[in-house]
Every structure is written in C-alpha cells, then in structure tokens.
Design a protein around this motif. Structure first.
Motif, short mmCIF file in Angstrom:
data_model
loop_
_atom_site.label_atom_id
_atom_site.label_comp_id
_atom_site.label_asym_id
_atom_site.label_seq_id
_atom_site.Cartn_x
_atom_site.Cartn_y
_atom_site.Cartn_z
N LEU A 15 44.69 34.78 43.77
CA LEU A 15 45.91 35.07 43.31
C LEU A 15 46.66 35.59 44.25
CD1 LEU A 15 45.01 36.97 39.91
CD2 LEU A 15 44.93 34.44 40.61
N PRO A 16 48.40 35.22 44.05
CA PRO A 16 49.23 35.81 45.13
C PRO A 16 49.22 37.26 45.27
CG PRO A 16 50.31 35.05 43.21
CD PRO A 16 48.95 34.86 43.07
N SER A 17 49.53 38.04 46.52
CA SER A 17 49.34 39.31 46.88
C SER A 17 50.35 39.70 45.68
CB SER A 17 49.90 39.44 48.05
OG SER A 17 51.38 39.24 48.46
N SER A 18 50.36 41.21 45.49
CA SER A 18 51.33 41.65 44.38
C SER A 18 52.77 41.64 44.93
CB SER A 18 50.95 42.88 44.38
OG SER A 18 50.86 43.94 45.49
N ARG A 19 52.98 41.85 46.25
CA ARG A 19 54.26 41.82 46.78
C ARG A 19 54.82 40.58 46.87
NH1 ARG A 19 56.45 45.19 50.47
NH2 ARG A 19 54.41 46.05 51.21
N VAL A 20 54.27 39.37 47.05
CA VAL A 20 54.54 37.93 47.00
C VAL A 20 55.00 37.66 45.54
CG1 VAL A 20 53.87 35.67 47.26
CG2 VAL A 20 53.58 37.33 49.07
N GLN A 64 39.54 43.43 32.17
CA GLN A 64 39.08 42.36 31.29
C GLN A 64 38.10 41.28 31.52
OE1 GLN A 64 42.36 40.87 28.89
NE2 GLN A 64 43.46 42.59 28.75
N GLY A 65 37.80 41.31 33.00
CA GLY A 65 36.95 40.26 33.27
C GLY A 65 37.21 38.84 33.71
N TRP A 66 38.84 38.99 34.01
CA TRP A 66 39.61 37.56 34.20
C TRP A 66 39.33 37.51 35.91
CZ3 TRP A 66 39.89 34.15 30.64
CH2 TRP A 66 39.95 34.50 29.39
N ALA A 67 39.58 38.69 36.63
CA ALA A 67 39.80 38.66 37.99
C ALA A 67 38.84 39.62 38.71
CB ALA A 67 41.29 38.78 38.32
N GLU A 68 38.96 39.42 39.73
CA GLU A 68 38.05 40.51 40.55
C GLU A 68 38.75 40.63 42.09
OE1 GLU A 68 34.28 38.93 41.48
OE2 GLU A 68 34.85 36.91 41.92
N SER A 69 38.35 41.88 42.58
CA SER A 69 39.40 42.36 43.71
C SER A 69 37.92 42.49 44.87
CB SER A 69 39.61 43.62 43.80
OG SER A 69 40.19 44.21 45.03
N PHE A 71 41.08 37.70 43.18
CA PHE A 71 40.67 36.23 42.82
C PHE A 71 40.27 36.22 41.46
CE2 PHE A 71 39.75 37.11 47.47
CZ PHE A 71 39.81 35.89 48.16
N VAL A 72 40.37 34.90 41.09
CA VAL A 72 39.75 34.67 39.51
C VAL A 72 38.47 35.01 39.82
CG1 VAL A 72 39.38 32.89 37.84
CG2 VAL A 72 41.56 32.65 39.01
N PHE A 73 37.90 35.56 38.57
CA PHE A 73 36.39 35.98 38.53
C PHE A 73 35.45 34.96 38.52
CE2 PHE A 73 32.70 38.17 35.91
CZ PHE A 73 32.43 38.71 37.00
N SER A 74 34.69 34.90 39.68
CA SER A 74 33.70 33.87 40.25
C SER A 74 32.82 33.58 39.08
CB SER A 74 32.90 34.33 41.46
OG SER A 74 32.27 35.51 41.41
#
Length: 485
Positions: free
Chosen positions: A40-45, A67-72, A79-82
């Motif tokens: 995913l794009p950075s928060s600033r972008v 919610q389990g849609w993404a991961e850091s 990123f989208v959760f693998s």
C-alpha cells in the motif's frame, strides 16, 4: 503504483473519512484489484494524493491491520495481508435498461407473475380499492396510550420478547369485543394476533394445504389469497358467486366427486364484488363442512362497516363443530399501515400457527398491541367505529348518487350494503387501462382492474373506494373520471 487518487473516492463534507478510506481499500482487495502481499502507498503519499490529513490515513491503516486486511512489515511498509486468498479481479459490467447481470446463484422464483401491491402514500387524489380514511383515525389517542405504557414502570417489559401469539392484554380485549359485537364466544388462547388478515390467510394455508390438495374459492376472489393458496401447491376449485354469495349448492355437487381440504370465503362484502352471503347458504356451508370434514377460512376483513342493517353474525359465531378459522383485521378499519389483525381457531391449530409465525416473524409490536388493547378497553375503538360508520354511509350515498346520475350510461353497480367500495362494472367500450393512464395525467389515481381478474374471471370492472375521500374529493375525483370516459 495504482491510481489511488481516482480509486479512493471520499465525500468531502463527511466526517467519516477514516471509515471511507478503510472501505475503499477493502473494496479494492475483495474485487481483486489489490492482491495479497501487495504494498500500500505510504501514509504521506496517500494523504497527499487524496488530500486528507496524514494522521487519518495512519489510523485507517491501523484499522485495516486490526481487521486482518493488512499487515505491517518492519522498515518495508504496509502490505495486503499475505494469508488472504487470491481473488480474481472483477470486471465492472455496466447494467443497461435492456440487460441485467447474470444470476450469481440458483434460486426458484415463484413470484414472476405476481403483481406488486400499490403504494397509496403519495399525495394524489385517489379512488382506491376501498380503504378507510386515515384522517379520521384517532392516532393521537393511540400514540398517547403508546407513550403512556412505555413510560410506566412495567412498560419496559414490553420491549422484551413476548408471546408469539401476541399481547395477552389485546387478545383478552378482542375476545370481549368479539362476543359483544359478533356473538363470537372465544378464549384469548384461541386468538393469534397477526400483522393484518393477510398473515392469517398465509398461516392457515400453510397448515391446511399440501401439494395437490383442493381448496374451494370464489370464481371472483381476493387475488392475494389465490396467490397464497397457489404458493402452497394447492389446486383452486372455482365456485360461482352471485348476489347471495358463494353458490353452496354448486360446492355440494363438487364435493360428491372431489375431496376438498378447505373453503375460503369472504361472507361480508365479498371481494371484489361486495355481495353478502345469505344466512341460508352460511348454514348449509357449515353443514357441509361438518359432513365432509373440511375447514372454512372465513375472511371477515371489514365486518364493522355495514349500513343498511346489522351485519349477519359470522359463520364462526354459529359454528358448533369448530370447522371455522376466523380471520379479521383491526387496521383495515383503522389505518392500513398499522398492521394488526387476528386469527381465531381451535387451540391446537392456533398454537401451530403461532409456531409457524415464529419462523418468519418472532412476534408483533408488543407496545403497539398494548396501546390498541387500551383503546378497546376505554371505548375509543367503539367510538371511532360509530363515528366512521356514519361518515362512510354519507360518503357511500353521495358517491352512488353521482354514479347513478352521471355515469349510468357507462357504469352498472348496486349500492353496497356495507364495506368501503362500490363494485363498478364498466361498459365494454371503456378501456380501463387507458382510463387509468389518462386519469393519472390529470391528477387522479385509479386502478386499471387487472388485480380483480383471474383464470376464469375477467370483468371490465373496478372496485371504487369511497370511504377515504371526503365529499369535496368525491365530487372532484368523479369529475376527472367523467372527463376521461
């Protein structure tokens, strides 16, 4: 990088930007635009692209992670959760007026040829099917009782689940009312409160009828009841209707060579023709029911409105063999949108109907039912019926006088003894569909007659309701109608 500036659409005046950002990303993931492990794009972008505060974007990402849609991933980004499944990208297919998207699952549509019911809530001059004038309804008194009950210390209990048969208070009040007005001696345990008479017909049909069973109905009949019986899989055996109601002699002949599970009748103000069944035929029908062991579904939806004389007692009141399932409506004589009706029958049958009702509607509105019970007990319902009866009789007389003087060349009718509508048979040269369309252009809504037709009954006729129009509106409506004939 994806064109997030166009993909993520926000309502700029909304205070819920965080939720909108989350929902946009969820949509991109579920429609296959974003795949698992996609960055995913950075928060600033993203904040710069969609013109929102960076803190809002960071909070949205945290919510997607929770919610389990993404991961850091440390020092790499969001990123989208693998572990999410790989979903195919969905192509957007425009829907035009000439085509519909392909069905995504298989199902059975029993209602393709069923007419949708009319909405009468638009502010337009209307000759309806025969409804009460809601302007006469003592709504203030009903709401006063509703509020009063809800404020009492015990009133909060009515916000909990209750008896699926309905308010015991209302069933007791109804039992008292029915014995005094119809001579129908009944216990509250034999009463099921329904959402109008329609639910009573449906419940009765589901318990009485199985596939290929026979039910006797009028040649002319309430179309919605016909649809209910067909939906149950039953065969409809049509019995002639004349000016004395259902031809019971014809029914008797049919019983000699066909097994009939039930008979559906509207003995008062038959729908649609408004005729009343004679006492002789009522007694003979009860005799046949006892002899051939079939049920009688007695739909007495507007018993309270009879003008020329006192109405006949219902079949249920003189049924000593318990063959009759008696169905009535409070709201048909009060206000159609306040859905309160009742079904009366043997206690075991009512218990079974209550169990079936629970499958589709756990219970009715307990507070509303309690409020109606109070109106019965304090005499408000009786006062309303007496007042309405006098007003509707005057309206009936005026309506019929105008029909007689101005429409005798194109409409044949009989002055109804009761009910809220006139059965008007039009000259064959009148196209009712065209009449309805033309009248609508001049501000008058009137039906086109299709609702009253069935496989064997196709009159060029309408039920013309007079009760919901005051004297001035009656004259105005009939003037518009006359101009279009």
């Amino acid at each position: 990088m994806l064109p997030y500036k166009s993909l993520i659409q926000l309502k700029r005046n909304s205070a819920i930007a965080l939720i909108q950002i989350c929902n946009n990303f969820i949509t991109l993931i579920t429609n296959g635009t974003l795949q698992p492990t996609g960055i995913l794009p950075s928060s600033r972008v993203l904040a710069d692209l969609i013109s929102v505060n960076r803190k809002t974007v960071k909070l949205a990402y945290e919510e997607l992670i929770s919610q389990g849609w993404a991961e850091s991933v440390d020092r790499k980004g969001i990123f989208v959760f693998s572990s999410l499944p790989v979903l195919p990208e969905i192509e957007s297919i425009p829907v035009t007026g000439d085509s519909e998207p392909k069905e995504s699952f298989l199902w059975t549509n029993h209602f393709q040829n069923t007419n949708r019911s009319e909405s009468y809530q638009k502010l337009i001059l209307t000759i309806d099917d025969g409804f009460p004038d809601v302007r006469l309804t003592p709504v203030d008194q009903l709401m006063r009782e509703y509020r009063s009950i809800s404020k009492r210390f015990y009133g909060k209990n009515f916000l909990k689940y209750g008896d699926s048969k309905g308010s015991e208070h209302l069933r007791t009040a109804l039992a008292f009312y029915l014995v005094n007005t119809r001579g129908l001696v009944v216990s509250p345990e034999n009463i099921l409160i329904t959402k109008g008479s329609q639910m009573g017909i449906y419940l009765s049909a589901q318990l009485l009828l199985q596939s290929s069973d026979n039910i006797a109905v009028g040649v002319s009949n309430y179309a919605s009841a016909d649809e209910i019986f067909k939906y149950s899989g039953a065969n409809l055996l049509r019995i002639p209707i004349d000016d004395r109601g259902m031809d019971v002699d014809h029914l008797e002949q049919m019983l000699e060579h066909k097994k009939i599970k039930a008979v559906y009748i509207i003995p008062h103000h038959h729908f649609p023709t408004t005729v009343t069944m004679s006492m002789e035929r009522r007694l003979k029908l009860l005799k046949l029911a006892r002899e051939y062991r079939f049920a009688i579904i007695e739909d007495d939806y507007d018993f309270d409105f009879h003008y020329n004389n006192k109405p006949y007692v219902p079949l249920a009141s003189i049924d000593h063999n318990h063959n009759v399932i008696y169905i009535g409506s409070i709201t048909k004589t009060f206000a159609p949108a306040l859905r309160i009706g009742f079904m009366i029958g043997p206690s075991a049958f009512v218990e079974a109907a209550s169990s079936l009702r629970q499958l589709i509607d756990r219970q009715g509105d307990s507070l509303l039912e309690e409020a109606f019970a109070s109106l019965f007990e304090n005499g408000e319902m009786e006062r309303h019926f007496r007042k309405s009866l006098k007003i509707y009789e005057k309206r009936r007389n005026l309506f019929c006088e105008i029909l007689q003087s101005n429409f005798s060349d194109v409409i044949a009718f009989k002055v109804p003894e009761g009910g809220l509508a006139v059965w008007a048979v039009f000259d064959d040269k009148v196209n009712l569909a065209q009449l309805s369309e033309n009248a609508s252009k001049q501000g008058l809504h009137i039906l086109d007659g299709s609702f009253y037709r069935n496989d064997v009954f196709s009159p060029n006729a309408l039920r013309m309701g007079f009760a919901s129009l005051n004297e001035s509106e009656i004259q105005q409506a009939l003037e518009v109608l006359r101009r279009n004939l």
